[in-house]
Design a protein around this motif. Structure first.
Motif, mmCIF file in Angstrom:
data_model
loop_
_atom_site.group_PDB
_atom_site.id
_atom_site.type_symbol
_atom_site.label_atom_id
_atom_site.label_comp_id
_atom_site.label_asym_id
_atom_site.label_seq_id
_atom_site.Cartn_x
_atom_site.Cartn_y
_atom_site.Cartn_z
ATOM 1 N N LEU B 251 0.838 -1.201 0.000
ATOM 2 C CA LEU B 251 0.000 0.000 0.000
ATOM 3 C C LEU B 251 0.874 1.252 0.000
ATOM 4 N N LEU B 252 1.922 1.193 0.797
ATOM 5 C CA LEU B 252 2.842 2.334 0.879
ATOM 6 C C LEU B 252 3.475 2.611 -0.484
ATOM 7 N N MET B 253 3.850 1.553 -1.187
ATOM 8 C CA MET B 253 4.451 1.735 -2.508
ATOM 9 C C MET B 253 3.424 2.261 -3.510
ATOM 10 N N LEU B 254 2.180 1.791 -3.384
ATOM 11 C CA LEU B 254 1.128 2.294 -4.265
ATOM 12 C C LEU B 254 0.936 3.794 -4.046
ATOM 13 N N GLU B 255 0.983 4.192 -2.769
ATOM 14 C CA GLU B 255 0.820 5.616 -2.469
ATOM 15 C C GLU B 255 1.995 6.422 -3.028
ATOM 16 N N ALA B 256 3.195 5.839 -2.937
ATOM 17 C CA ALA B 256 4.368 6.532 -3.473
ATOM 18 C C ALA B 256 4.223 6.712 -4.990
ATOM 19 N N LEU B 286 -5.787 -6.351 -5.276
ATOM 20 C CA LEU B 286 -6.472 -5.648 -6.369
ATOM 21 C C LEU B 286 -7.371 -4.542 -5.820
ATOM 22 N N VAL B 287 -8.031 -4.837 -4.692
ATOM 23 C CA VAL B 287 -8.862 -3.806 -4.058
ATOM 24 C C VAL B 287 -7.990 -2.605 -3.673
ATOM 25 N N MET B 288 -6.829 -2.924 -3.121
ATOM 26 C CA MET B 288 -5.915 -1.864 -2.696
ATOM 27 C C MET B 288 -5.475 -1.002 -3.878
ATOM 28 N N VAL B 289 -5.190 -1.635 -4.996
ATOM 29 C CA VAL B 289 -4.772 -0.899 -6.197
ATOM 30 C C VAL B 289 -5.897 0.008 -6.663
ATOM 31 N N ASN B 290 -7.100 -0.569 -6.710
ATOM 32 C CA ASN B 290 -8.234 0.207 -7.204
ATOM 33 C C ASN B 290 -8.522 1.402 -6.307
ATOM 34 N N GLU B 291 -8.404 1.205 -5.000
ATOM 35 C CA GLU B 291 -8.737 2.276 -4.065
ATOM 36 C C GLU B 291 -7.635 3.327 -3.979
ATOM 37 N N THR B 292 -6.392 2.927 -4.246
ATOM 38 C CA THR B 292 -5.278 3.863 -4.074
ATOM 39 C C THR B 292 -4.931 4.563 -5.391
ATOM 40 N N LEU B 293 -4.919 3.776 -6.461
ATOM 41 C CA LEU B 293 -4.463 4.331 -7.740
ATOM 42 C C LEU B 293 -5.587 4.462 -8.761
ATOM 43 N N GLY B 294 -6.596 3.652 -8.625
ATOM 44 C CA GLY B 294 -7.706 3.719 -9.577
ATOM 45 C C GLY B 294 -7.605 2.648 -10.646
ATOM 46 N N GLU B 295 -8.652 2.600 -11.462
ATOM 47 C CA GLU B 295 -8.791 1.534 -12.450
ATOM 48 C C GLU B 295 -7.675 1.496 -13.483
ATOM 49 N N GLU B 296 -7.096 2.683 -13.741
ATOM 50 C CA GLU B 296 -6.018 2.747 -14.734
ATOM 51 C C GLU B 296 -4.921 1.724 -14.470
ATOM 52 N N TRP B 297 -4.697 1.459 -13.178
ATOM 53 C CA TRP B 297 -3.602 0.554 -12.826
ATOM 54 C C TRP B 297 -4.032 -0.916 -12.854
ATOM 55 N N LEU B 298 -5.320 -1.154 -13.034
ATOM 56 C CA LEU B 298 -5.797 -2.538 -12.982
ATOM 57 C C LEU B 298 -5.591 -3.237 -14.323
ATOM 58 N N THR B 299 -4.375 -3.192 -14.823
ATOM 59 C CA THR B 299 -4.031 -3.956 -16.014
ATOM 60 C C THR B 299 -2.643 -4.551 -15.797
#
Lengths: 289, 335
Positions: B251-256, B286-299
């Motif tokens: 999560l920390l890396m996603l935020e970075a 995947l939930v964490m990615v969607n909530e932190t970065l958004g759908e763009e990263w879900l690939t």
């Protein structure tokens, strides 16, 4: 002093993977004695508890089936020792569950413990009666040996909460299988207490997993489960047993059908249940010159 | 900003270098870099762990679960990094990556096969024409304890053998000793070694080994450091130490990554690796990615799982969804 003391009531829990979880669903149901008085709340296991139990049983299978038969016998005998130590508790629970007098319940518990010892003795002997050195037309040793079937779902008898339970569970694990037991719905408490005995003896976690609840709710998922190798339908009524056998056919599970007439649990059990969940492995080995 | 320039550019694209140049002042000297990295806000460990745990409680069911499982499969870097790897084993893994569930052709392919550099050629041949990438670890993986020329040769070898992606490890010793600029220069040098003759380049994933960085603050600093140096992906761990990918660390890396894009306009991918074994865990990520970065990263282009046993669990869950029956390990390949 004693009059003002608050009752300490016991919370019965499931037994999965050597631990005592509450049902994943959070549900419990009321268990009453034969006269209808409330005894305790038992966890009402769900599909997901059954799923977790199968995972635990599969995980334990390698170690338990790989242990020497002699070692399994010792471990099971140890369970009998622990049962003996808790005899009074089981007598009380069986008397409540089945509406028996104290002395009759004591007789049931004693024969249950004796049966456990009897099956413990079979662990390193069943190979002799079910295996063979086969004569073949060639210079080979041809040996058939027994192997456990795998993860076995056991639907424990609905009527006999202790002796019946032991009579179906002990043979399954004695031969090296691991078990997921669905207890009697009306009388689950002796089974849940047996789980405590198993947890404090040397049986590895996951070898026996105990689920209390409705067979009609849990068993269809276990019967259809691709990672369960066999199912003992003793505790299912005729309609449920038929439905489960159909579901079990999907991955060719071994199925032990319920008896047509009510089983007499006090009778000599014979080796039928030991042999029900065994496979035969035959190896050919050239005879040296 | 003129309309013709897109607001966000991918880290592996041609425009990223110019964007990073705008941050050149913070990487001008060891002192400037240290000032910048230590000037990053401190991590609220309790808040971070609480947020990661909270995002792990979302219930993903039925069609959403089916979607998540297929997405997770397509994001897997199917990995074998053992001393005992043989060409046969690598080929078997490649076959599995191309067709994870031979009984169900609708199962998506994995994103990449991750191997040691000497196995790249084997993997490349086995995957020819499938669209599955070959990722190679490099730079004296997993310890990273080798001289720079050795690391660069290791990288160049893998790229020459046909690797599409390079997973490098940072020099944790230098990082923990505070020699940030040498870590920075090393990543830049490896990035250059990723370049191919035709002008394209293998994508560079930078592994921090979070389990050895000991603090959340260090993970945040390492993330920024790697992204400033031009990482295309930042990756949690090698999978070779006791603590690997954890939800809070990821999560920390996603935020970075999110903050870095806000600051520079450069989009970087994230790859948690090691210790993710169940579908449930994967879906939490995947939930964490969607909530932190958004759908763009879900690939698979922007998020990957480094895993080996995870794939089997995803396949079993997939079979459960399609048949209604629980599946078992007998119905997936053992590798």
């Amino acid at each position: 002093m004693s009059e003002s003391r608050l009752n300490v009531l016991k919370t019965y829990k499931l037994f999965v993977g050597g631990k005592f979880p509450r049902s994943e669903s959070g549900r419990v149901y009321e268990v009453s004695d034969a006269k209808g008085n409330w005894l305790a709340n038992a966890p009402l296991a769900s599909r997901k508890d059954a799923r977790d139990a199968v995972v635990a049983a599969r995980k334990a299978f390698g170690g338990w089936s790989g242990a020497t038969a002699y070692n399994r016998g010792q471990v099971l005998y140890r369970v009998a020792e622990m049962l003996e130590g808790r005899r009074e508790q089981f007598v009380r629970e069986v008397a409540d569950a089945e509406g028996l007098s104290k002395s009759k319940a004591a007789a049931v518990v004693d024969s249950g413990i004796d049966r456990w010892v009897w099956y413990a003795g079979w662990t390193d002997k069943i190979g002799q009666i079910a295996g063979a050195a086969n004569p073949v037309a060639g210079p080979y040793f041809n040996l058939s040996t027994t192997e456990p079937t795998g993860v076995v779902t056991v639907l424990a008898p609905q009527d006999s909460s202790f002796l019946g339970l032991i009579s179906v569970l002990a043979p399954v694990i004695a031969t090296g299988n691991t078990a997921v037991v669905v207890t009697s719905y009306e009388a689950p408490l002796p089974a849940l207490s047996l789980a405590e005995v198993l947890a404090t003896s040397d049986v590895p976690g996951g070898v026996v997993n105990v689920l209390s609840g409705k067979a009609s709710e849990i068993a269809p998922h276990l019967a259809a489960h691709a990672d369960v190798n066999a199912i003992d339908l003793t505790g299912a009524d005729a309609d449920l047993a038929r439905e489960l056998e159909v579901a079990a056919a999907e991955n060719l599970k071994r199925v032990l059908r319920p008896a047509v007439t009510a089983e007499d649990w006090t009778a000599e059990p014979g080796t039928e249940r030991l042999l029900a969940f065994l496979e035969t492995k035959t190896v050919w080995h050239p005879i040296g010159v | 900003m003129p309309q013709s320039i897109p607001q966000t550019v991918p880290a592996h694209g041609p425009d990223a270098a110019a964007r990073l140049a705008s941050m050149a002042d913070v990487t001008a000297s060891d002192a400037a870099l240290r000032r910048f990295l230590h000037g990053l806000p401190g991590v609220d460990a309790v808040g971070l762990e609480g947020r990661a745990a909270m995002l792990g409680t979302r219930s993903i069911k039925t069609t959403a679960k089916a979607y998540a499982i297929d997405l997770a499969i397509s994001m897997i870097d199917l990995t074998t990094l053992e001393g005992a790897d043989t060409p046969g084993k690598v080929r078997a893994l490649c076959a599995k990556g191309v067709s994870p569930d031979p009984t169900d052709r609708t199962t998506p392919r994995v994103a990449a096969i991750c191997v040691y550099p000497d196995m790249v050629e084997t993997a490349k041949a086995a995957l020819a024409g499938s669209g599955v990438h070959v990722a190679s670890v490099a730079t004296a993986f997993p310890a990273g304890r080798a001289a720079l020329p050795v690391k660069l040769a290791d990288t160049a070898d893998a790229v020459a053998a046909g690797a599409d992606e390079i997973d490098m490890v940072i020099d944790r010793g230098a990082f923990l000793a505070g020699r940030y600029l040498s870590v920075f220069e090393e990543i830049k040098a490896v990035k250059q070694a990723c370049a191919r003759e035709d002008g394209s380049a293998a994508h560079l994933k930078v592994i921090f080994e979070n389990g050895e960085l000991s603090t959340y603050d260090n993970i945040r600093r390492a993330s920024w450091l790697a992204m400033l140096a031009g990482a295309d992906f930042i990756k949690t761990s090698t999978g070779k130490v006791a603590v690997n990918a954890t939800p809070p660390g990821t999560l920390l890396m996603l935020e970075a990554v999110r903050d870095f894009r806000a600051a520079t306009g450069v989009q970087v991918g994230v790859k948690p690796a090691g210790g993710i074994r169940t579908s449930k865990d994967a879906i939490k990520y995947l939930v964490m990615v969607n909530e932190t970065l958004g759908e763009e990263w879900l690939t698979p282009e922007w998020f990957r799982f480094g895993a080996s046993s995870l794939l089997n669990d995803l396949l079993m869950q997939r079979q459960k969804l399609s048949t209604g029956r629980y599946s078992g390990p007998d119905y997936v390949t053992v590798d």
